[in-house]
Design a protein around this motif. Structure first.
Motif, short mmCIF file in Angstrom:
data_model
loop_
_atom_site.label_atom_id
_atom_site.label_comp_id
_atom_site.label_asym_id
_atom_site.label_seq_id
_atom_site.Cartn_x
_atom_site.Cartn_y
_atom_site.Cartn_z
N PRO A 232 50.47 29.10 27.54
CA PRO A 232 51.38 29.61 26.19
C PRO A 232 50.41 30.12 25.15
CG PRO A 232 52.16 27.67 27.04
CD PRO A 232 51.02 27.66 27.83
N GLY A 233 50.93 31.23 24.63
CA GLY A 233 49.99 31.84 23.44
C GLY A 233 48.91 32.80 23.85
N VAL A 234 48.41 32.73 25.14
CA VAL A 234 47.15 33.42 25.58
C VAL A 234 47.76 34.78 25.87
CG1 VAL A 234 45.23 33.68 26.87
CG2 VAL A 234 45.90 31.54 25.99
N PRO A 235 47.17 35.93 25.17
CA PRO A 235 47.74 37.34 25.46
C PRO A 235 47.36 37.60 27.04
CG PRO A 235 45.86 37.54 24.17
CD PRO A 235 46.18 35.99 24.27
N HIS A 236 48.13 38.32 27.86
CA HIS A 236 47.91 38.68 29.14
C HIS A 236 46.86 39.81 29.03
CE1 HIS A 236 52.34 37.48 30.22
NE2 HIS A 236 51.62 36.46 30.10
N GLY A 237 46.56 40.44 28.28
CA GLY A 237 45.67 41.59 28.21
C GLY A 237 44.22 40.82 28.27
N LEU A 238 44.04 39.55 27.97
CA LEU A 238 42.81 38.88 27.88
C LEU A 238 42.14 38.92 29.50
CD1 LEU A 238 40.73 37.31 26.51
CD2 LEU A 238 41.95 35.12 27.13
N ALA A 239 42.92 38.96 30.47
CA ALA A 239 42.81 38.81 31.74
C ALA A 239 41.80 40.24 32.24
CB ALA A 239 43.60 38.65 32.72
N PRO A 240 42.30 41.40 31.97
CA PRO A 240 41.14 42.44 32.50
C PRO A 240 39.90 42.57 31.29
CG PRO A 240 43.39 43.21 31.40
CD PRO A 240 43.43 41.63 31.69
N LEU A 241 40.23 41.98 30.15
CA LEU A 241 39.22 41.91 29.19
C LEU A 241 37.90 41.20 29.68
CD1 LEU A 241 40.61 41.93 25.68
CD2 LEU A 241 39.59 44.16 26.81
N LEU A 242 38.59 39.95 30.31
CA LEU A 242 37.53 39.23 30.85
C LEU A 242 36.68 39.59 32.00
CD1 LEU A 242 38.92 35.55 30.12
CD2 LEU A 242 37.22 36.83 28.70
N LEU A 243 37.51 40.45 32.74
CA LEU A 243 36.74 41.09 33.92
C LEU A 243 35.71 42.26 33.25
CD1 LEU A 243 39.61 41.70 36.68
CD2 LEU A 243 37.60 40.43 36.73
N VAL A 244 36.18 42.80 32.31
CA VAL A 244 35.08 43.85 31.76
C VAL A 244 34.01 43.10 31.43
CG1 VAL A 244 34.83 45.27 29.75
CG2 VAL A 244 36.94 45.42 31.10
N LEU A 245 33.95 41.94 30.53
CA LEU A 245 33.02 41.10 30.24
C LEU A 245 32.05 40.76 31.34
CD1 LEU A 245 31.24 39.28 28.08
CD2 LEU A 245 32.88 37.56 28.76
N ASN A 246 32.67 40.35 32.50
CA ASN A 246 31.82 40.00 33.72
C ASN A 246 30.89 41.25 34.19
OD1 ASN A 246 32.32 40.53 36.95
ND2 ASN A 246 31.77 38.40 36.64
N SER A 247 31.76 42.29 34.37
CA SER A 247 30.93 43.56 34.76
C SER A 247 29.82 43.99 33.71
CB SER A 247 31.94 44.55 34.80
OG SER A 247 33.12 44.51 35.79
N VAL A 248 30.21 43.77 32.29
CA VAL A 248 29.04 44.12 31.40
C VAL A 248 27.88 43.12 31.68
CG1 VAL A 248 28.54 44.41 28.93
CG2 VAL A 248 30.64 45.30 29.86
N LEU A 249 28.30 42.23 31.78
CA LEU A 249 27.05 41.10 31.70
C LEU A 249 26.44 41.28 33.22
CD1 LEU A 249 28.75 37.70 30.42
CD2 LEU A 249 27.01 39.25 29.42
N VAL A 250 26.84 41.60 34.04
CA VAL A 250 26.40 41.77 35.43
C VAL A 250 25.48 43.03 35.30
CG1 VAL A 250 26.50 42.45 37.72
CG2 VAL A 250 27.90 40.53 37.05
N VAL A 251 25.79 44.05 34.66
CA VAL A 251 25.30 45.31 34.78
C VAL A 251 23.67 44.98 33.83
CG1 VAL A 251 25.22 47.75 33.67
CG2 VAL A 251 27.19 46.98 34.81
N ALA A 252 23.95 44.21 32.78
CA ALA A 252 22.95 44.00 31.75
C ALA A 252 21.83 42.92 32.40
CB ALA A 252 23.42 43.42 30.21
N PHE A 253 22.29 42.01 33.01
CA PHE A 253 21.35 40.82 33.44
C PHE A 253 21.20 40.56 34.89
CE2 PHE A 253 23.39 39.63 29.25
CZ PHE A 253 22.05 39.73 28.36
N GLN A 254 21.91 41.24 35.80
CA GLN A 254 21.60 41.04 37.37
C GLN A 254 20.13 41.24 37.70
OE1 GLN A 254 23.87 40.10 40.14
NE2 GLN A 254 21.99 39.49 40.28
N VAL A 255 19.52 42.36 37.29
CA VAL A 255 18.23 42.64 37.64
C VAL A 255 17.13 41.49 37.23
CG1 VAL A 255 16.40 44.39 37.68
CG2 VAL A 255 18.63 44.83 38.47
N PRO A 256 17.28 41.48 35.68
CA PRO A 256 16.26 40.59 35.17
C PRO A 256 16.48 39.23 35.66
CG PRO A 256 17.42 42.02 33.45
CD PRO A 256 18.14 42.05 34.59
N LEU A 257 17.61 38.53 35.76
CA LEU A 257 17.88 37.35 36.44
C LEU A 257 17.18 37.09 37.79
CD1 LEU A 257 21.32 36.05 34.93
CD2 LEU A 257 19.13 35.09 34.53
N SER A 258 17.10 38.19 38.62
CA SER A 258 16.57 38.24 39.89
C SER A 258 15.25 37.73 40.03
CB SER A 258 16.82 39.35 40.58
OG SER A 258 15.90 40.42 40.03
#
Length: 401
Positions: A232-258
């Protein structure tokens, strides 16, 4: 092929971030029905990898890819035509079959054209993939602000149209040489038959543990959206935004973390901090059930970041170990079996995640702890099989989203 990946992921980002919400609010399915639908579709997807590979051995790879993209487009358009549960399951299964086959064959294409630079090529491909996911997710989040059935249908239509565009782009790609035919021509002694991964119990057990560790994929596609929809109370639009966060973090840090898994021994050691990250992510999900929308939103964001970190660490570990555990003369066959782990979790994962949801907040702690323990099991399982040096160039590490 990088442009193909980019457009493919834009379409997938439009749909993956809202598919659970579409089936919930447009098709009016219950959480149990959505979980079962995702599980059945995932089961159909398991057959996609070996089936697609077998066909690609007999027909031009680009032609097979075009056919698979058109199959995915057809399945997506078909979802728009009905709310009947049986048909929704059938169309979703058809789309999953094409999706998994296309994913494997896209990697096969990259392997054939990149040669010795396949790891670096995969890293670039991973960046293009996640950039596409981010754009698709942002578009989905913007569309969801309308909160209408029409908005959901337009997002699904965009997904289907992206597959049509990808099919047209694939037609412009050159057909890569097939190394399997070259190997068959150069074969001298039939008794030097490569080992079969299906008879390698240790490798099969390793693939079994990988199925559990790949649950981060189901977390983002099924578990997180369902949890948001029922918090309750959490906006449904948060779901795609968190997927965007996931993608941005992977683009930024996948290679350095490897770089932390640059050798096989380092990759094995990385399983221990990975277990801690998975456990922390499950705990953050549990704590998000606070009743306060703002606090829940913040904790869900922390959980998404932790599971993204787990995804990147596991990507590093999985790419290296899946190759290091395979014999030199059968890497293709072994990696093909390893690829089934992700397909299998797409079938079993929704059941595990919806079961955690049904248990309430503590279910997420239980799920995170289970994955953490599996990291420990894998750490011990592969101890005696690791080779002293990695078999692949360790500059970048890639796994499928």
């Amino acid at each position: 092929m990088l442009a193909v990946t980019f457009l493919d992921r834009i379409g997938s980002g439009l749909w993956a971030s809202v598919s659970v919400l579409y089936f919930t609010y447009v098709s009016h399915l219950s959480a149990a029905q959505v979980g079962a639908l995702a599980a059945i579709a995932g089961a159909a997807g398991i057959a996609g990898a070996p089936l697609g590979g077998r066909i690609a051995d007999r027909l031009p790879l680009t032609h097979v890819l075009v056919g698979l993209q058109l199959l995915r487009a057809l399945a997506s358009f078909a979802l728009l035509t009905t709310d009947h549960y049986g048909l929704l399951v059938a169309y979703s299964a058809l789309g999953a079959l094409g999706d998994r086959a296309a994913s494997i064959l896209t990697k096969l294409y990259a392997t054939r054209v990149a040669g010795a630079d396949r790891v670096r090529y995969q890293a670039i491909n991973r960046t293009a993939s996640n950039a596409g996911w981010a754009l698709g997710g942002l578009a989905a989040a913007a569309a969801l602000t309308l909160g209408t059935t029409t908005a959901y249908r337009w997002l699904l239509s965009g997904d289907a149209l992206s597959f049509v565009l990808v099919a047209l782009l694939t037609l412009t790609c050159a057909e890569p040489p097939s190394p399997s035919r070259v190997a068959a021509t150069a074969e001298d002694t039939p008794r030097t038959r490569p080992r079969s991964p299906w008879r390698d119990r240790t490798y099969l057990a390793y693939v079994g543990t990988e199925t559990v560790l790949f649950l981060d994929d189901t977390y983002f596609k099924v578990g997180l959206p369902l949890w948001i929809a029922h918090t309750p109370g959490v906006p449904h639009g948060l779901a795609p935004l968190l997927l965007v966060l996931n993608s941005v973090l992977v683009v930024a840090f996948q290679v350095p973390l490897s770089r932390f898994g640059a050798t096989t021994d380092a990759s094995r050691r990385l399983l221990l901090p990975l277990s801690a990250v998975f456990a922390a992510g499950g705990l953050a999900m549990t704590l998000s059930a606070t009743g306060d929308p703002l606090r829940a939103t913040c904790l869900l964001t922390v959980a998404a970041a932790l599971f993204t970190l787990a995804e990147m660490l596991h990507a590093t570990i999985s790419w290296e170990l899946s190759v290091a555990l395979a014999p030199d003369d059968a890497q293709g066959a072994y990696l093909g079996v390893h690829g089934l782990a992700q397909a299998a979790q797409r079938s079993l994962g929704p059941l595990a995640v919806t079961a955690a949801l049904a248990l309430g907040p503590l279910g997420w702690t239980a799920l995170g702890t289970t994955i953490a323990l599996t990291c420990g099991i894998q750490h011990r399982l592969i101890r005696d099989r690791l080779r002293p040096a990695p078999l692949s160039v360790p500059t970048a590490t890639v796994s499928e989203h």
